[in-house]
Write a protein that holds these residues in place. Structure first.
Motif, PDB file in Angstrom:
ATOM      1  N   ILE A 180      54.765 -27.264 -11.728  1.00  0.00           N
ATOM      2  CA  ILE A 180      55.723 -28.168 -11.093  1.00  0.00           C
ATOM      3  C   ILE A 180      55.288 -29.595 -11.377  1.00  0.00           C
ATOM      4  CG2 ILE A 180      56.725 -28.917  -8.902  1.00  0.00           C
ATOM      5  CD1 ILE A 180      56.186 -26.118  -7.830  1.00  0.00           C
ATOM      6  N   ASN A 181      56.157 -30.373 -11.985  1.00  0.00           N
ATOM      7  CA  ASN A 181      55.829 -31.744 -12.349  1.00  0.00           C
ATOM      8  C   ASN A 181      56.243 -32.703 -11.233  1.00  0.00           C
ATOM      9  OD1 ASN A 181      54.846 -31.039 -14.967  1.00  0.00           O
ATOM     10  ND2 ASN A 181      56.969 -30.797 -15.647  1.00  0.00           N
ATOM     11  N   THR A 182      55.287 -33.073 -10.437  1.00  0.00           N
ATOM     12  CA  THR A 182      55.537 -34.006  -9.346  1.00  0.00           C
ATOM     13  C   THR A 182      54.252 -34.743  -9.013  1.00  0.00           C
ATOM     14  OG1 THR A 182      56.250 -34.216  -7.043  1.00  0.00           O
ATOM     15  CG2 THR A 182      55.080 -32.207  -7.640  1.00  0.00           C
ATOM     16  N   ARG A 183      54.392 -35.964  -8.548  1.00  0.00           N
ATOM     17  CA  ARG A 183      53.214 -36.743  -8.187  1.00  0.00           C
ATOM     18  C   ARG A 183      52.662 -36.329  -6.823  1.00  0.00           C
ATOM     19  NH1 ARG A 183      54.929 -42.986  -9.796  1.00  0.00           N
ATOM     20  NH2 ARG A 183      55.160 -42.633 -12.054  1.00  0.00           N
ATOM     21  N   THR A 184      53.528 -35.825  -5.990  1.00  0.00           N
ATOM     22  CA  THR A 184      53.124 -35.423  -4.648  1.00  0.00           C
ATOM     23  C   THR A 184      52.797 -33.939  -4.641  1.00  0.00           C
ATOM     24  OG1 THR A 184      54.596 -37.097  -3.703  1.00  0.00           O
ATOM     25  CG2 THR A 184      53.777 -35.385  -2.227  1.00  0.00           C
ATOM     26  N   LYS A 185      51.536 -33.625  -4.483  1.00  0.00           N
ATOM     27  CA  LYS A 185      51.108 -32.235  -4.526  1.00  0.00           C
ATOM     28  C   LYS A 185      50.816 -31.728  -3.112  1.00  0.00           C
ATOM     29  CE  LYS A 185      49.321 -32.322  -9.245  1.00  0.00           C
ATOM     30  NZ  LYS A 185      48.174 -32.007 -10.127  1.00  0.00           N
ATOM     31  N   LEU A 186      51.880 -31.458  -2.371  1.00  0.00           N
ATOM     32  CA  LEU A 186      51.717 -30.956  -1.014  1.00  0.00           C
ATOM     33  C   LEU A 186      51.128 -29.546  -1.042  1.00  0.00           C
ATOM     34  CD1 LEU A 186      55.124 -32.101   0.545  1.00  0.00           C
ATOM     35  CD2 LEU A 186      52.902 -33.215   0.760  1.00  0.00           C
ATOM     36  N   SER A 187      50.184 -29.305  -0.154  1.00  0.00           N
ATOM     37  CA  SER A 187      49.510 -28.004  -0.149  1.00  0.00           C
ATOM     38  C   SER A 187      50.432 -26.868   0.256  1.00  0.00           C
ATOM     39  CB  SER A 187      48.315 -28.045   0.812  1.00  0.00           C
ATOM     40  OG  SER A 187      48.746 -28.271   2.140  1.00  0.00           O
ATOM     41  N   SER A 188      51.560 -27.203   0.907  1.00  0.00           N
ATOM     42  CA  SER A 188      52.468 -26.165   1.388  1.00  0.00           C
ATOM     43  C   SER A 188      53.450 -25.670   0.330  1.00  0.00           C
ATOM     44  CB  SER A 188      53.268 -26.690   2.584  1.00  0.00           C
ATOM     45  OG  SER A 188      54.021 -27.839   2.219  1.00  0.00           O
ATOM     46  N   ILE A 189      53.474 -26.275  -0.851  1.00  0.00           N
ATOM     47  CA  ILE A 189      54.426 -25.873  -1.881  1.00  0.00           C
ATOM     48  C   ILE A 189      54.034 -24.519  -2.470  1.00  0.00           C
ATOM     49  CG2 ILE A 189      55.500 -26.505  -4.078  1.00  0.00           C
ATOM     50  CD1 ILE A 189      56.265 -28.306  -1.745  1.00  0.00           C
ATOM     51  N   TYR A 190      54.908 -23.541  -2.306  1.00  0.00           N
ATOM     52  CA  TYR A 190      54.682 -22.162  -2.741  1.00  0.00           C
ATOM     53  C   TYR A 190      53.325 -21.635  -2.243  1.00  0.00           C
ATOM     54  CZ  TYR A 190      58.854 -22.588  -5.553  1.00  0.00           C
ATOM     55  OH  TYR A 190      60.148 -22.760  -5.960  1.00  0.00           O
ATOM     56  N   ARG A 191      52.970 -22.030  -1.062  1.00  0.00           N
ATOM     57  CA  ARG A 191      51.713 -21.565  -0.493  1.00  0.00           C
ATOM     58  C   ARG A 191      51.885 -20.185   0.110  1.00  0.00           C
ATOM     59  NH1 ARG A 191      48.281 -24.677   4.242  1.00  0.00           N
ATOM     60  NH2 ARG A 191      46.576 -23.154   4.449  1.00  0.00           N
ATOM     61  N   ARG A 192      50.995 -19.289  -0.248  1.00  0.00           N
ATOM     62  CA  ARG A 192      51.050 -17.924   0.248  1.00  0.00           C
ATOM     63  C   ARG A 192      50.121 -17.766   1.446  1.00  0.00           C
ATOM     64  NH1 ARG A 192      51.696 -13.789  -4.815  1.00  0.00           N
ATOM     65  NH2 ARG A 192      52.627 -12.593  -3.119  1.00  0.00           N
ATOM     66  N   LEU A 193      50.537 -16.912   2.345  1.00  0.00           N
ATOM     67  CA  LEU A 193      49.721 -16.643   3.521  1.00  0.00           C
ATOM     68  C   LEU A 193      48.483 -15.839   3.156  1.00  0.00           C
ATOM     69  CD1 LEU A 193      52.495 -15.569   6.059  1.00  0.00           C
ATOM     70  CD2 LEU A 193      51.390 -17.808   5.866  1.00  0.00           C
ATOM     71  N   THR A 194      47.541 -15.834   4.062  1.00  0.00           N
ATOM     72  CA  THR A 194      46.391 -14.948   3.998  1.00  0.00           C
ATOM     73  C   THR A 194      46.538 -13.977   5.161  1.00  0.00           C
ATOM     74  OG1 THR A 194      44.995 -16.691   3.097  1.00  0.00           O
ATOM     75  CG2 THR A 194      43.876 -14.794   4.063  1.00  0.00           C
ATOM     76  N   SER A 195      46.560 -12.697   4.877  1.00  0.00           N
ATOM     77  CA  SER A 195      46.872 -11.720   5.924  1.00  0.00           C
ATOM     78  C   SER A 195      45.849 -11.718   7.055  1.00  0.00           C
ATOM     79  CB  SER A 195      46.989 -10.317   5.325  1.00  0.00           C
ATOM     80  OG  SER A 195      45.750  -9.894   4.777  1.00  0.00           O
ATOM     81  N   GLU A 196      44.592 -12.091   6.761  1.00  0.00           N
ATOM     82  CA  GLU A 196      43.536 -12.028   7.769  1.00  0.00           C
ATOM     83  C   GLU A 196      43.456 -13.282   8.630  1.00  0.00           C
ATOM     84  OE1 GLU A 196      42.939 -11.815   4.489  1.00  0.00           O
ATOM     85  OE2 GLU A 196      42.763  -9.634   4.217  1.00  0.00           O
ATOM     86  N   LYS A 197      44.238 -14.308   8.318  1.00  0.00           N
ATOM     87  CA  LYS A 197      44.159 -15.572   9.039  1.00  0.00           C
ATOM     88  C   LYS A 197      45.513 -15.935   9.645  1.00  0.00           C
ATOM     89  CE  LYS A 197      40.612 -17.519   5.974  1.00  0.00           C
ATOM     90  NZ  LYS A 197      40.295 -18.662   5.062  1.00  0.00           N
ATOM     91  N   PRO A 198      45.520 -16.873  10.593  1.00  0.00           N
ATOM     92  CA  PRO A 198      46.807 -17.342  11.118  1.00  0.00           C
ATOM     93  C   PRO A 198      47.611 -18.013  10.012  1.00  0.00           C
ATOM     94  CG  PRO A 198      44.999 -18.033  12.539  1.00  0.00           C
ATOM     95  CD  PRO A 198      44.377 -17.500  11.295  1.00  0.00           C
ATOM     96  N   SER A 199      48.904 -18.016  10.171  1.00  0.00           N
ATOM     97  CA  SER A 199      49.780 -18.717   9.240  1.00  0.00           C
ATOM     98  C   SER A 199      49.526 -20.218   9.305  1.00  0.00           C
ATOM     99  CB  SER A 199      51.239 -18.432   9.605  1.00  0.00           C
ATOM    100  OG  SER A 199      52.118 -19.327   8.963  1.00  0.00           O
ATOM    101  N   TYR A 200      49.883 -20.908   8.246  1.00  0.00           N
ATOM    102  CA  TYR A 200      49.950 -22.358   8.352  1.00  0.00           C
ATOM    103  C   TYR A 200      51.234 -22.710   9.092  1.00  0.00           C
ATOM    104  CZ  TYR A 200      52.674 -21.763   3.959  1.00  0.00           C
ATOM    105  OH  TYR A 200      53.575 -21.373   2.998  1.00  0.00           O
ATOM    106  N   THR A 201      51.467 -24.003   9.362  1.00  0.00           N
ATOM    107  CA  THR A 201      52.544 -24.413  10.257  1.00  0.00           C
ATOM    108  C   THR A 201      53.928 -24.061   9.730  1.00  0.00           C
ATOM    109  OG1 THR A 201      51.177 -26.267  10.986  1.00  0.00           O
ATOM    110  CG2 THR A 201      53.527 -26.363  11.519  1.00  0.00           C
ATOM    111  N   VAL A 202      54.706 -23.405  10.560  1.00  0.00           N
ATOM    112  CA  VAL A 202      56.103 -23.094  10.252  1.00  0.00           C
ATOM    113  C   VAL A 202      56.917 -24.369  10.451  1.00  0.00           C
ATOM    114  CG1 VAL A 202      58.114 -21.719  10.906  1.00  0.00           C
ATOM    115  CG2 VAL A 202      55.820 -20.710  10.994  1.00  0.00           C
ATOM    116  N   THR A 203      57.626 -24.798   9.407  1.00  0.00           N
ATOM    117  CA  THR A 203      58.414 -26.026   9.495  1.00  0.00           C
ATOM    118  C   THR A 203      59.906 -25.712   9.519  1.00  0.00           C
ATOM    119  OG1 THR A 203      58.405 -26.282   7.086  1.00  0.00           O
ATOM    120  CG2 THR A 203      56.658 -27.389   8.317  1.00  0.00           C
TER     121      THR A 203
END
Length: 374
Positions: A263-286
């Motif tokens: 993905i060609n973008t200057r802003t590399k947000l960590s939430s872009i196409y971020r996959r969950l980890t089954s053993e940990k809590p989810s990241y924030t639902v927006t």
């Protein structure tokens, strides 16, 4: 983290008897706080709906259908808070408690952070106006953790306005995954008690939830087929291919991503196409965002369904969201997790009933930027 503002008026002791508190809600959302209040209530002390209002029609239908069992309930007003006549709310009855999760867009760490100069920043003042008009015994106000990010200037203004209406305030930065919610959702919540009432709110301790399973894997297991809002997101073969190159917990910026999938973008947000980890809590639902922000399954190459997102927000499976898929997505993301709300409402009820409960050390209030010290 608790903070108390003293007042020179006479305090009136509160008897340790059962009581029913009538709650009004501004910016009610689909009912996260409403469900939480119901879960916190018991036969002796309870919080009941008196009226609620929100600017979004689908959200109002969701709230009315689930909290009251009637999507056309007259006590749920679909209106713009900026033009709403509070006397119309007054006609629906007096209130003992007020909750308002004022829109957080302009205070979020994701975005332009316009603060009070944005479209949403000034909306907290309508909660202040309601406190002045109705003078409930207590209030609960909620916003994103990013509201602390300017060194406390924003909070000093908001806290000052709350105190000026006649309340002692008890702010706390809650990490809901510490309270049994399977999601790393961090929010600034302020509980206020009217100054002439001799009640002190204490922030409930998360110690009771130590060891609780708040993993995404457990949260998303065994969703019944009858539950609504399970439509899959349409995804292109390109997106599926990209997800297959992202491991659990990873996002679109993995090092070995093929060139044609980058993905060609200057802003590399960590939430872009971020996959969950089954053993940990989810990241924030927006509640909104473009492609790549839907929250993605840890093993299947797909976005979560709205029902799965609702599970991470701790809505019960029989809670039905009204509106189209994107409307439902927004409602879920903007809501307060019911189980998180339950913890706070239980503490409010216990405080007024004179019931002792395990709480956080009040001295920790000094870690809240902008909070007056005890």
């Amino acid at each position: 983290m608790t903070m108390q503002m003293e007042d020179d008026r006479v305090k009136h002791p509160v008897a340790t008897t059962s009581r029913t508190f009538r709650m009004g809600e501004l910016f009610s959302g689909p009912g996260g706080l409403g469900v939480g209040a119901t879960l916190a209530s018991d036969q002796s002390s309870k919080i009941v709906h008196q009226w609620a209002t929100d600017y979004d029609a689908d959200t109002c239908k969701t709230y009315a259908s689930n909290i009251l069992g009637d999507e056309n309930a007259e006590s749920v007003l679909h209106d713009d808070i900026r033009t709403l006549d509070y006397e119309e709310l007054a006609k629906l009855g007096d209130i003992d408690g007020l909750s308002f999760g004022f829109p957080c867009n302009d205070f979020s760490l994701v975005g332009e952070r316009k603060g009070f100069d944005g479209e949403y920043g000034p909306l907290y003042t309508y909660g202040i106006k309601a406190l002045e008009r109705f003078q409930p015994d207590w209030f609960l106000a909620e916003n994103v953790g990013g509201i602390r990010a300017d060194g406390g200037a924003t909070l000093r203004k908001i806290f000052g306005d709350m105190v000026a209406t006649g309340y002692r305030i008890f702010p706390h930065y809650y990490k809901f995954e510490e309270y049994g919610v399977p999601q790393a959702r961090h929010r600034m919540i302020v509980v206020g008690i009217r100054k002439d009432i001799d009640v002190e709110y204490k922030v409930p301790s998360p110690s009771a939830y130590e060891g609780a399973d708040v993993s995404a894997g457990t949260a998303l297991a065994n969703i019944p087929a009858w539950a609504t809002n399970q439509e899959l997101t349409r995804q292109s073969p390109r997106v599926i291919e990209r997800l297959n190159h992202i491991p659990a917990g990873g996002n679109a910026w993995v090092k070995d991503m093929p060139e044609h999938l980058k993905i060609n973008t200057r802003t590399k947000l960590s939430s872009i196409y971020r996959r969950l980890t089954s053993e940990k809590p989810s990241y924030t639902v927006t509640g909104s965002g473009g492609g790549g922000t839907h929250i993605y399954h840890w093993s299947e190459p797909r976005a979560l369904t709205n029902r799965e997102r609702a599970r991470l927000q701790t809505f019960p499976d029989d809670f039905r969201f009204e509106g189209n898929k994107e409307s439902v997505r927004k409602q879920i993301g903007m809501a307060v997790p019911p189980r998180g709300a339950k913890v706070i409402f239980e503490a409010i009820l216990n405080s007024f009933a004179g019931v002792e409960y395990t709480h956080v050390d009040p001295s920790l209030a000094k870690y809240i930027p902008g909070a007056p010290q005890p």
